[in-house]
Design a protein around this motif. Structure first.
Motif, PDB file in Angstrom:
ATOM      1  N   THR A  89      -3.812   6.467  -1.239  1.00  0.00           N
ATOM      2  CA  THR A  89      -3.974   6.670   0.196  1.00  0.00           C
ATOM      3  C   THR A  89      -3.084   7.787   0.716  1.00  0.00           C
ATOM      4  O   THR A  89      -2.006   8.044   0.180  1.00  0.00           O
ATOM      5  CB  THR A  89      -3.654   5.380   0.966  1.00  0.00           C
ATOM      6  N   THR A  90      -3.559   8.431   1.793  1.00  0.00           N
ATOM      7  CA  THR A  90      -2.810   9.475   2.482  1.00  0.00           C
ATOM      8  C   THR A  90      -3.033   9.305   3.970  1.00  0.00           C
ATOM      9  O   THR A  90      -4.150   8.995   4.395  1.00  0.00           O
ATOM     10  CB  THR A  90      -3.276  10.873   2.048  1.00  0.00           C
ATOM     11  N   TYR A  91      -1.966   9.510   4.751  1.00  0.00           N
ATOM     12  CA  TYR A  91      -2.033   9.287   6.195  1.00  0.00           C
ATOM     13  C   TYR A  91      -1.521  10.500   6.958  1.00  0.00           C
ATOM     14  O   TYR A  91      -0.626  11.207   6.505  1.00  0.00           O
ATOM     15  CB  TYR A  91      -1.184   8.077   6.576  1.00  0.00           C
ATOM     16  N   ALA A  92      -2.092  10.682   8.147  1.00  0.00           N
ATOM     17  CA  ALA A  92      -1.529  11.656   9.062  1.00  0.00           C
ATOM     18  C   ALA A  92      -0.156  11.166   9.506  1.00  0.00           C
ATOM     19  O   ALA A  92       0.080   9.956   9.617  1.00  0.00           O
ATOM     20  CB  ALA A  92      -2.443  11.828  10.274  1.00  0.00           C
ATOM     21  N   ASP A  93       0.740  12.100   9.776  1.00  0.00           N
ATOM     22  CA  ASP A  93       2.093  11.718  10.176  1.00  0.00           C
ATOM     23  C   ASP A  93       2.084  10.835  11.421  1.00  0.00           C
ATOM     24  O   ASP A  93       2.936   9.950  11.565  1.00  0.00           O
ATOM     25  CB  ASP A  93       2.930  12.969  10.442  1.00  0.00           C
ATOM     26  N   SER A  94       1.146  11.057  12.305  1.00  0.00           N
ATOM     27  CA  SER A  94       1.105  10.335  13.575  1.00  0.00           C
ATOM     28  C   SER A  94       0.795   8.847  13.412  1.00  0.00           C
ATOM     29  O   SER A  94       1.061   8.057  14.315  1.00  0.00           O
ATOM     30  CB  SER A  94       0.081  10.965  14.517  1.00  0.00           C
ATOM     31  N   VAL A  95       0.235   8.450  12.264  1.00  0.00           N
ATOM     32  CA  VAL A  95      -0.143   7.047  12.081  1.00  0.00           C
ATOM     33  C   VAL A  95       0.576   6.402  10.900  1.00  0.00           C
ATOM     34  O   VAL A  95       0.433   5.201  10.666  1.00  0.00           O
ATOM     35  CB  VAL A  95      -1.663   6.885  11.898  1.00  0.00           C
ATOM     36  N   LYS A  96       1.351   7.185  10.182  1.00  0.00           N
ATOM     37  CA  LYS A  96       2.030   6.678   8.987  1.00  0.00           C
ATOM     38  C   LYS A  96       2.923   5.501   9.348  1.00  0.00           C
ATOM     39  O   LYS A  96       3.678   5.554  10.327  1.00  0.00           O
ATOM     40  CB  LYS A  96       2.840   7.803   8.352  1.00  0.00           C
ATOM     41  N   GLY A  97       2.812   4.431   8.580  1.00  0.00           N
ATOM     42  CA  GLY A  97       3.608   3.240   8.837  1.00  0.00           C
ATOM     43  C   GLY A  97       2.970   2.265   9.808  1.00  0.00           C
ATOM     44  O   GLY A  97       3.435   1.136   9.956  1.00  0.00           O
ATOM     45  N   ARG A  98       1.912   2.691  10.481  1.00  0.00           N
ATOM     46  CA  ARG A  98       1.235   1.811  11.453  1.00  0.00           C
ATOM     47  C   ARG A  98      -0.192   1.474  11.018  1.00  0.00           C
ATOM     48  O   ARG A  98      -0.691   0.388  11.306  1.00  0.00           O
ATOM     49  CB  ARG A  98       1.190   2.482  12.834  1.00  0.00           C
ATOM     50  N   PHE A  99      -0.858   2.421  10.361  1.00  0.00           N
ATOM     51  CA  PHE A  99      -2.253   2.238   9.938  1.00  0.00           C
ATOM     52  C   PHE A  99      -2.323   2.049   8.434  1.00  0.00           C
ATOM     53  O   PHE A  99      -1.531   2.629   7.690  1.00  0.00           O
ATOM     54  CB  PHE A  99      -3.096   3.453  10.311  1.00  0.00           C
ATOM     55  N   THR A 100      -3.306   1.266   7.999  1.00  0.00           N
ATOM     56  CA  THR A 100      -3.541   1.060   6.571  1.00  0.00           C
ATOM     57  C   THR A 100      -5.025   1.188   6.288  1.00  0.00           C
ATOM     58  O   THR A 100      -5.837   0.467   6.883  1.00  0.00           O
ATOM     59  CB  THR A 100      -3.051  -0.324   6.119  1.00  0.00           C
ATOM     60  N   ILE A 101      -5.374   2.094   5.389  1.00  0.00           N
ATOM     61  CA  ILE A 101      -6.760   2.265   4.988  1.00  0.00           C
ATOM     62  C   ILE A 101      -6.994   1.523   3.676  1.00  0.00           C
ATOM     63  O   ILE A 101      -6.105   1.478   2.810  1.00  0.00           O
ATOM     64  CB  ILE A 101      -7.126   3.765   4.841  1.00  0.00           C
ATOM     65  N   SER A 102      -8.175   0.936   3.551  1.00  0.00           N
ATOM     66  CA  SER A 102      -8.529   0.246   2.309  1.00  0.00           C
ATOM     67  C   SER A 102     -10.026   0.373   2.093  1.00  0.00           C
ATOM     68  O   SER A 102     -10.763   0.755   2.999  1.00  0.00           O
ATOM     69  CB  SER A 102      -8.105  -1.227   2.362  1.00  0.00           C
ATOM     70  N   ARG A 103     -10.464   0.075   0.880  1.00  0.00           N
ATOM     71  CA  ARG A 103     -11.889   0.155   0.582  1.00  0.00           C
ATOM     72  C   ARG A 103     -12.268  -0.985  -0.350  1.00  0.00           C
ATOM     73  O   ARG A 103     -11.456  -1.440  -1.164  1.00  0.00           O
ATOM     74  CB  ARG A 103     -12.261   1.491  -0.035  1.00  0.00           C
ATOM     75  N   ASP A 104     -13.507  -1.430  -0.202  1.00  0.00           N
ATOM     76  CA  ASP A 104     -14.080  -2.435  -1.085  1.00  0.00           C
ATOM     77  C   ASP A 104     -15.248  -1.766  -1.790  1.00  0.00           C
ATOM     78  O   ASP A 104     -16.335  -1.622  -1.211  1.00  0.00           O
ATOM     79  CB  ASP A 104     -14.541  -3.656  -0.275  1.00  0.00           C
TER      80      ASP A 104
END
Length: 115
Positions: A57-72
């Protein structure tokens, strides 16, 4: 056109949480990294997070630590767990393969963060 269906948006107070879901067709899901994007009024669409086929996973700095992406991968679904939401997170959220700069987008799901 490849169908992408986003859901889960809504109105939430600052500090709240939402979980977005995206149903993608197998024709793109199986071969690409998938990402979440957002577009706020008057602004360009921006990448929020993406996840590779193997789960990196990779996150924009603005959401890092708050958002979590996942996939099934079995269900061709991508998710975005959003915590500690801020007013500046207000936008229409879209999913798509990552990276992507074409014109095939779903309808998106509106996220509004307001007291």
């Amino acid at each position: 056109q490849v169908p992408l269906v986003e859901s889960g948006g809504g109105l939430v107070q600052p500090g709240g949480s939402l979980r977005l879901s995206c149903a993608a067709s197998g024709s793109i899901f199986s071969f690409y990294a998938m990402g979440w994007y957002r577009q706020a009024p008057g602004k360009q669409r921006e990448s929020v997070a993406y996840i590779t086929i193997r789960g990196t996973t990779t996150y924009a700095d603005s959401v890092k630590g708050r958002f979590t992406i996942s996939r099934d991968n079995a269900k061709n679904m991508v998710y975005l767990q959003m915590n500690s939401l801020k007013p500046e997170d207000t936008a229409v959220y879209y999913c798509n393969r990552s990276p992507y700069s074409g014109t095939n987008w779903g309808q998106g799901t509106q996220v509004t963060v307001s007291a």
